[in-house]
Design an enzyme around this catalytic site. Structure first.
Site, short mmCIF file in Angstrom:
data_model
loop_
_atom_site.label_atom_id
_atom_site.label_comp_id
_atom_site.label_asym_id
_atom_site.label_seq_id
_atom_site.Cartn_x
_atom_site.Cartn_y
_atom_site.Cartn_z
N GLU A 267 0.84 -1.20 0.00
CA GLU A 267 0.00 0.00 0.00
C GLU A 267 0.88 1.25 0.00
O GLU A 267 1.88 1.31 0.73
CB GLU A 267 -0.89 -0.04 1.24
CG GLU A 267 -1.65 1.24 1.53
CD GLU A 267 -2.24 1.24 2.93
OE1 GLU A 267 -3.19 2.01 3.15
OE2 GLU A 267 -1.75 0.48 3.79
N LYS A 329 -9.50 2.36 -2.67
CA LYS A 329 -9.91 1.81 -1.37
C LYS A 329 -11.29 2.32 -1.01
O LYS A 329 -11.58 3.52 -1.06
CB LYS A 329 -8.90 2.20 -0.29
CG LYS A 329 -9.15 1.55 1.06
CD LYS A 329 -8.04 1.87 2.06
CE LYS A 329 -8.28 1.14 3.37
NZ LYS A 329 -7.22 1.46 4.37
N CYS A 379 -5.02 -2.58 2.88
CA CYS A 379 -4.82 -2.50 4.33
C CYS A 379 -5.97 -3.18 5.07
O CYS A 379 -6.25 -4.34 4.85
CB CYS A 379 -4.62 -1.06 4.77
SG CYS A 379 -3.87 -0.92 6.42
#
Length: 519
Positions: A267, A329, A379
């Site tokens: 990430e 995300k 994440c």
């Protein structure tokens, strides 16, 4: 009645026992992995609540147990806020304590309500321990997973990724595994006065073992070669202006060292917005992708305009003139990636770059790598299994192909050398179990790993070392029950057991009334 079984006679001892039991409960999770402790600790708190004299006492027992469990389970948040965020130590510790205290309200309401239902419905101990407490506990954990965007870290089911109850994960998911563990805790709490619960506990364990043998998904296409990069860039240096050039050079070198069907970075491995990169950086990577026939999954923030940027994965394909793939995300971290209403003052006290991202869509097309379809999550997005299951369930059309491999890209260097790293790996194991698909993990400091469709870690890099994990990975297709139905099975089951408990209580009261009339 002895002191341990009477909250009224020892108002301080019982909460103390509960909070210690909650803290010990963390040993059931990674990296310790003593999964029976989760059942034992839950059995103890159920037994304490069974002896509570009302809603308030039951609530207090649930609250203190959950506080000890959560504060110990995610104490590493202190590291991110103090060491890297710059908050004073006392304030960071208070923030962790307040978060654990606030999230414990769900367990408190669950056990308090269980005590109240026991008294109001006239329930027996077995009915309370086997039907009511486990069902309310599961509902409480499910609610903790979505209220205020959710934070279901160290949910009970995660303790069992390597135990016999893991077989239930493809059917009922992590909350269902916690629900079944709660039933086993109820069985344990009934001992030694009643031996019958041993048979139920044994049956649940046997069912878990049996379900492990079922192949819910089948191989799809041919295996692909993967290279997962672990840059091990210290968090304090990651966004330092004088280190940016070195980081860009590091990842270009790691990516272009050798080809693979899929090369994945962590990430935000590229710590600049795509619009701020040197003009030829992405072009050089695209040239390498075409020349080597590699697909590159690049973790990078992407800007869509002034003040608008997303935490993204950009996919570079070897096909000439192929459009650039992008995944944004969806499930953002409060305070770290978006600012909750009224909390800007708190966020501005911390030194967190890129702290207010734009949210991506829930359903996003997977990334094509040869004949496999890679579904990214970034994440702590892999903490929300129902969202990943929903994305897979939506697949099967030309516009939304069915994902065959999961890819988690993370940077949890924010939490130092703490139990956050193995805990996050365990979370990814649960997602693989629920979906019957392999999970790839490309992380900055660990744990970079390959997890197979059975939730087993088949390869990993040591944490806090720079390296590349190379593997051959087979994709899988098909729907597990959890992909099809999500959390509906466990929610419906919990409600049905509560309804059954009420009927049993009503029948018990009628029988007692008839017996008194006959006398």
């Amino acid at each position: 009645m002895n002191k341990l079984s009477s909250p009224a006679s020892s108002p301080l001892l019982i909460p103390f026992i509960a909070v210690v039991a909650g803290a010990v409960n963390v040993l059931a999770f990674a990296p310790f992995g003593v999964w029976p402790l989760q059942i034992v600790a839950t059995a103890l708190v159920f037994r304490l609540a069974l002896r509570a004299q009302g809603f308030r006492q039951g609530q207090w027992i649930g609250w203190t147990f959950s506080f000890g469990w959560l504060a110990t389970g995610f104490h590493w948040l202190y590291i991110s806020m103090h060491r890297y965020g710059g908050l004073p130590g006392w304030m960071a510790a208070a923030a962790v304590g307040l978060l654990a205290f606030g999230l414990s309200i769900f367990a408190a309401i669950a056990l308090g309500s269980g005590v109240r239902l026991k008294q109001r419905w006239g329930l027996s101990e077995p009915v309370t321990l086997l039907l009511v407490f486990p069902s309310l506990w599961a509902l409480a954990e499910w609610i903790r997973g979505w209220v205020f965007t959710g934070f279901p870290w160290v949910s009970s089911g995660y303790a069992h990724t390597n135990g016999p109850l893991a077989g239930f994960a493809p059917v009922v998911g992590v909350y269902g595994v916690g629900w079944i563990a709660g039933m086993m805790a109820g069985c344990l709490a009934l001992l030694p006065a009643r031996r019958l619960p041993l048979a139920l506990a044994a049956a649940l364990l046997a069912a878990g073992f049996g379900l492990k043998s079922i192949a819910w998904t089948t191989p799809h296409g041919s295996p692909i070669s993967v290279r997962l990069l672990q840059g091990n860039v210290p968090q304090e240096m990651k966004f330092a202006p004088d280190q940016i050039e070195a980081t860009l050079s590091l990842y270009y070198g790691m990516i272009s060292r050798e080809p693979a069907d899929l090369i994945a970075t962590p990430e935000t491995a590229i710590p600049l917005l795509s619009s701020q990169l040197p003009a030829d950086y992405l072009d050089l990577l695209s040239t390498f992708a075409r020349r080597s026939k590699s697909h590159i999954a690049l973790g990078i923030p992407v800007s869509d305009g002034p003040g608008q940027y997303a935490n993204s994965m950009v996919g570079l394909s070897p096909q000439a003139n192929a459009p650039t793939y992008r995944y944004d995300k969806h499930h953002l971290v409060p305070f770290g990636e978006f600012i909750p209403l009224g909390a800007r003052w708190f966020v501005e006290m911390m030194n967190i770059p890129l702290g207010d991202f734009t949210r991506g869509k829930l359903l996003q097309k997977p990334f094509a790598v040869r004949d496999q379809w890679i579904l990214p999550n970034i994440c702590y997005e892999d903490l929300f299994g129902e969202e990943i299951a929903a994305q897979i369930a939506a697949g099967g059309t030309a516009d939304m192909p069915q994902a065959t491999i999961l890819l988690n890209m993370s940077n949890i260097a924010w939490f130092g050398d703490s139990i956050a790293l193995p805990q996050h790996l365990q979370i990814s194991q649960m997602r693989a179990l629920e979906t019957g698909r392999p999970m790839l993990r490309a992380t900055n400091t660990g744990a970079t790993a390959v997890i197979n469709q059975k939730g087993e870690v088949v390869a990993r890099l040591p944490p806090f070392q720079r390296g590349v994990l190379t593997a051959s990975v087979q994709g899988f297709e098909g729907f597990t029950p959890y992909i099809r139905y999500g959390n509906i099975i466990v929610l419906a089951g919990a409600v049905l057991l509560l309804a059954a408990a009420r009927l049993l209580g009503r029948a018990s009261r009628k029988n007692a009334h008839k017996a008194s009339e006959n006398r």
